[in-house]
Design a protein around this motif. Structure first.
Motif, PDB file in Angstrom:
ATOM      1  N   ALA A  46       0.666  -1.202   0.082  1.00  0.00           N
ATOM      2  CA  ALA A  46       0.070   0.213  -0.088  1.00  0.00           C
ATOM      3  C   ALA A  46       0.896   1.164  -0.034  1.00  0.00           C
ATOM      4  O   ALA A  46       1.863   1.301   0.582  1.00  0.00           O
ATOM      5  CB  ALA A  46      -1.049  -0.073   1.124  1.00  0.00           C
ATOM      6  N   GLY A  47       0.460   2.166  -0.997  1.00  0.00           N
ATOM      7  CA  GLY A  47       1.253   3.271  -1.080  1.00  0.00           C
ATOM      8  C   GLY A  47       2.364   3.371  -1.986  1.00  0.00           C
ATOM      9  O   GLY A  47       3.449   4.309  -2.026  1.00  0.00           O
ATOM     10  N   PHE A  48       2.923   2.192  -2.627  1.00  0.00           N
ATOM     11  CA  PHE A  48       3.990   2.029  -3.275  1.00  0.00           C
ATOM     12  C   PHE A  48       3.605   3.220  -4.607  1.00  0.00           C
ATOM     13  O   PHE A  48       2.756   3.229  -5.184  1.00  0.00           O
ATOM     14  CB  PHE A  48       3.924   0.873  -3.999  1.00  0.00           C
ATOM     15  N   GLU A  49       4.835   3.560  -5.006  1.00  0.00           N
ATOM     16  CA  GLU A  49       4.888   4.729  -6.084  1.00  0.00           C
ATOM     17  C   GLU A  49       6.247   4.456  -6.724  1.00  0.00           C
ATOM     18  O   GLU A  49       7.262   4.664  -6.192  1.00  0.00           O
ATOM     19  CB  GLU A  49       4.577   6.005  -5.582  1.00  0.00           C
ATOM     20  N   GLY A  50       6.266   3.394  -8.048  1.00  0.00           N
ATOM     21  CA  GLY A  50       7.703   3.410  -8.441  1.00  0.00           C
ATOM     22  C   GLY A  50       7.460   2.978  -9.710  1.00  0.00           C
ATOM     23  O   GLY A  50       6.260   3.399 -10.655  1.00  0.00           O
ATOM     24  N   LYS A  51       8.391   2.118 -10.359  1.00  0.00           N
ATOM     25  CA  LYS A  51       8.557   1.763 -11.717  1.00  0.00           C
ATOM     26  C   LYS A  51       8.897   0.326 -12.108  1.00  0.00           C
ATOM     27  O   LYS A  51       9.618  -0.078 -11.165  1.00  0.00           O
ATOM     28  CB  LYS A  51       9.414   2.599 -12.597  1.00  0.00           C
ATOM     29  N   ILE A  52       8.383  -0.353 -12.904  1.00  0.00           N
ATOM     30  CA  ILE A  52       8.971  -1.659 -13.460  1.00  0.00           C
ATOM     31  C   ILE A  52       9.695  -1.295 -14.657  1.00  0.00           C
ATOM     32  O   ILE A  52       8.879  -0.979 -15.825  1.00  0.00           O
ATOM     33  CB  ILE A  52       7.781  -2.591 -13.553  1.00  0.00           C
TER      34      ILE A  52
ATOM     35  N   TYR B 189      -1.709   3.443 -13.465  1.00  0.00           N
ATOM     36  CA  TYR B 189      -0.783   3.096 -14.415  1.00  0.00           C
ATOM     37  C   TYR B 189      -0.547   4.160 -15.324  1.00  0.00           C
ATOM     38  O   TYR B 189      -1.538   4.768 -15.809  1.00  0.00           O
ATOM     39  CB  TYR B 189      -0.944   1.875 -15.154  1.00  0.00           C
ATOM     40  N   LYS B 190       0.803   4.389 -15.837  1.00  0.00           N
ATOM     41  CA  LYS B 190       0.993   5.223 -17.107  1.00  0.00           C
ATOM     42  C   LYS B 190       2.569   4.973 -17.555  1.00  0.00           C
ATOM     43  O   LYS B 190       3.093   4.578 -16.930  1.00  0.00           O
ATOM     44  CB  LYS B 190       0.864   6.775 -16.422  1.00  0.00           C
ATOM     45  N   SER B 191       2.680   5.303 -18.847  1.00  0.00           N
ATOM     46  CA  SER B 191       3.882   5.109 -19.124  1.00  0.00           C
ATOM     47  C   SER B 191       4.133   6.246 -20.431  1.00  0.00           C
ATOM     48  O   SER B 191       3.497   6.957 -20.642  1.00  0.00           O
ATOM     49  CB  SER B 191       4.187   3.785 -19.941  1.00  0.00           C
ATOM     50  N   LYS B 192       5.399   6.223 -21.143  1.00  0.00           N
ATOM     51  CA  LYS B 192       5.531   7.359 -22.121  1.00  0.00           C
ATOM     52  C   LYS B 192       4.434   7.142 -23.157  1.00  0.00           C
ATOM     53  O   LYS B 192       4.088   8.337 -23.898  1.00  0.00           O
ATOM     54  CB  LYS B 192       6.863   7.082 -22.740  1.00  0.00           C
ATOM     55  N   ASP B 193       3.964   5.876 -23.285  1.00  0.00           N
ATOM     56  CA  ASP B 193       2.971   5.876 -24.423  1.00  0.00           C
ATOM     57  C   ASP B 193       1.360   5.942 -23.815  1.00  0.00           C
ATOM     58  O   ASP B 193       0.639   6.245 -24.755  1.00  0.00           O
ATOM     59  CB  ASP B 193       3.036   4.316 -24.977  1.00  0.00           C
ATOM     60  N   ASN B 194       1.426   5.950 -22.853  1.00  0.00           N
ATOM     61  CA  ASN B 194      -0.078   6.009 -21.829  1.00  0.00           C
ATOM     62  C   ASN B 194       0.308   7.253 -20.899  1.00  0.00           C
ATOM     63  O   ASN B 194       0.217   6.881 -19.740  1.00  0.00           O
ATOM     64  CB  ASN B 194      -0.552   4.781 -21.439  1.00  0.00           C
ATOM     65  N   LYS B 195       0.314   8.363 -21.342  1.00  0.00           N
ATOM     66  CA  LYS B 195       0.493   9.290 -20.235  1.00  0.00           C
ATOM     67  C   LYS B 195      -0.601  10.014 -19.538  1.00  0.00           C
ATOM     68  O   LYS B 195      -0.614  10.327 -18.418  1.00  0.00           O
ATOM     69  CB  LYS B 195       1.162  11.020 -21.086  1.00  0.00           C
ATOM     70  N   THR B 196      -1.974   9.441 -19.825  1.00  0.00           N
ATOM     71  CA  THR B 196      -3.075   9.575 -19.171  1.00  0.00           C
ATOM     72  C   THR B 196      -3.012   8.239 -18.170  1.00  0.00           C
ATOM     73  O   THR B 196      -3.318   7.209 -18.562  1.00  0.00           O
ATOM     74  CB  THR B 196      -4.418   9.704 -19.845  1.00  0.00           C
ATOM     75  N   VAL B 197      -3.186   8.597 -16.809  1.00  0.00           N
ATOM     76  CA  VAL B 197      -3.151   7.654 -15.718  1.00  0.00           C
ATOM     77  C   VAL B 197      -4.720   6.818 -15.902  1.00  0.00           C
ATOM     78  O   VAL B 197      -5.675   7.242 -16.058  1.00  0.00           O
ATOM     79  CB  VAL B 197      -3.359   8.174 -14.513  1.00  0.00           C
ATOM     80  N   GLN B 198      -4.455   5.561 -15.792  1.00  0.00           N
ATOM     81  CA  GLN B 198      -5.514   4.499 -15.771  1.00  0.00           C
ATOM     82  C   GLN B 198      -5.707   3.544 -14.674  1.00  0.00           C
ATOM     83  O   GLN B 198      -4.434   3.231 -14.117  1.00  0.00           O
ATOM     84  CB  GLN B 198      -5.325   3.549 -17.267  1.00  0.00           C
ATOM     85  N   HIS B 199      -6.774   3.726 -14.182  1.00  0.00           N
ATOM     86  CA  HIS B 199      -6.733   2.539 -13.096  1.00  0.00           C
ATOM     87  C   HIS B 199      -7.031   1.078 -13.547  1.00  0.00           C
ATOM     88  O   HIS B 199      -7.937   0.884 -14.335  1.00  0.00           O
ATOM     89  CB  HIS B 199      -8.209   3.098 -12.328  1.00  0.00           C
ATOM     90  N   LEU B 200      -6.151   0.354 -13.056  1.00  0.00           N
ATOM     91  CA  LEU B 200      -6.256  -1.089 -13.387  1.00  0.00           C
ATOM     92  C   LEU B 200      -6.596  -2.057 -12.364  1.00  0.00           C
ATOM     93  O   LEU B 200      -5.716  -2.064 -11.440  1.00  0.00           O
ATOM     94  CB  LEU B 200      -4.583  -1.677 -14.097  1.00  0.00           C
TER      95      LEU B 200
ATOM     96  N   HIS C 160       7.322   1.262 -16.805  1.00  0.00           N
ATOM     97  CA  HIS C 160       6.180   1.099 -16.373  1.00  0.00           C
ATOM     98  C   HIS C 160       5.853   1.897 -14.930  1.00  0.00           C
ATOM     99  O   HIS C 160       6.096   1.283 -14.030  1.00  0.00           O
ATOM    100  CB  HIS C 160       5.514  -0.203 -16.332  1.00  0.00           C
ATOM    101  N   GLU C 161       5.277   2.870 -15.151  1.00  0.00           N
ATOM    102  CA  GLU C 161       5.080   3.701 -13.752  1.00  0.00           C
ATOM    103  C   GLU C 161       3.824   3.307 -13.161  1.00  0.00           C
ATOM    104  O   GLU C 161       2.452   3.335 -13.706  1.00  0.00           O
ATOM    105  CB  GLU C 161       5.016   5.240 -14.016  1.00  0.00           C
ATOM    106  N   ILE C 162       3.991   2.837 -11.714  1.00  0.00           N
ATOM    107  CA  ILE C 162       2.733   2.134 -11.114  1.00  0.00           C
ATOM    108  C   ILE C 162       2.508   2.858  -9.856  1.00  0.00           C
ATOM    109  O   ILE C 162       3.569   3.107  -9.061  1.00  0.00           O
ATOM    110  CB  ILE C 162       2.843   0.614 -11.112  1.00  0.00           C
TER     111      ILE C 162
END
Length: 273
Positions: free
Chosen positions: A201-207, A225-236, A250-252
């Motif tokens: 809980a609270g993780f903010e980082g990258k794979i 989630y977001k990445s350089k190709d998906n700049k709009t944050v998506q809830h997964l 992959h920014e998570i």
């Protein structure tokens, strides 16, 4: 046991490309669970069949595939075999998969099993909503009668989530983030492997990956989630899928108050930072 996807227009990727073309022209793809269009695992049985949706690949052709399969409460298949070996991870509910004469061992979300080709077995579900991720290394995925059973040399595995061993690092996963844990599920001679990671809980980082094949499925909890190709944050939410080919970060974020679990299939080492 185990296509249609209603993929938003902003997604990059076409499944018609060969792996070599993907590596050159495609960066990533995201499929949120809410965008999946379901069909039937066995269309001829209609609503008596488990629901199914391919996340990647095509279960009816000679290719590796990852799919979601959902079962109604009380579902139990007759004894049967498959022409190919598959792996299953429980996302929701309680699942049983074993020899037809075996007592029920209900596996909760986060549990993992392997079903060897040719091995006689039954599959059952025991809650109102039951969902698994099912993966094959080659297809097509077929169901055949028990009388055609054979021994391919493999042995089945049922791994309850409470019996999993979680690590802070491994030879295949480099973790540099507090509270992140991983478990290795399988590894093949083709330089492909499967693992699960838990994000606190609270993780903010990258794979971070540079793999030619990187595929991730949300198993438990949820992430942004977001990445350089998906700049709009998506809830997964559970059942959502991410893939990439080539160098990708992959920014998570796990903004919930519970752990999130992600299954990863890849042919290269990855980092969690």
């Amino acid at each position: 046991m185990t296509r249609l996807l209603n993929i938003p227009t902003f997604l990059l990727v076409s499944a018609i490309f060969s792996p070599s073309v993907l590596a050159e022209t495609v960066t990533s793809k995201v499929v949120a669970a809410s965008d999946i269009k379901w069909g039937y695992l066995n269309p001829l049985r209609g609503d008596k069949s488990p629901g199914a949706a391919d996340l990647w690949g095509n279960r009816t052709s000679d290719t590796a595939t990852g799919m979601l399969v959902r079962f109604k409460k009380g579902f139990e298949s007759p004894p049967h075999i498959h022409n190919i070996t598959y792996r299953g991870i429980v996302i929701e509910g309680l699942m049983h998969n074993d020899d037809p004469s075996a007592a029920k061992m209900w596996m909760p979300a986060g549990s993992f099993w392997t079903q060897p080709a040719g091995e006689d077995h039954t599959t059952a579900a025991n809650t109102e909503t039951n969902l698994i991720y099912l993966e094959i290394d080659s297809g097509p995925y077929l169901v055949k009668p028990s009388k055609e059973k054979f021994d391919n040399g493999e042995r089945p595995l049922n791994l309850h989530r409470d019996n999993m061993v979680w690590l802070n690092n491994s030879a295949l996963v480099d973790i540099n983030a507090n509270g992140v844990k991983l478990t290795m599920l399988w590894e093949s001679t083709a330089d492909m492997n499967g693992s699960m990671i838990k994000l606190p809980a609270g993780f903010e980082g990258k794979i971070i990956t540079n793999a030619s094949e990187f595929r991730a499925v949300v198993i438990a909890g949820s992430v942004d989630y977001k990445s350089k190709d998906n700049k709009t944050v998506q809830h997964l939410s559970p059942g959502s899928y991410v893939e990439s080919s080539g160098k990708m970060s992959h920014e998570i974020t796990n903004s919930s108050n519970t752990e999130s679990t992600i299954y990863i299939r890849t042919n290269s080492k990855y980092q969690v930072k």
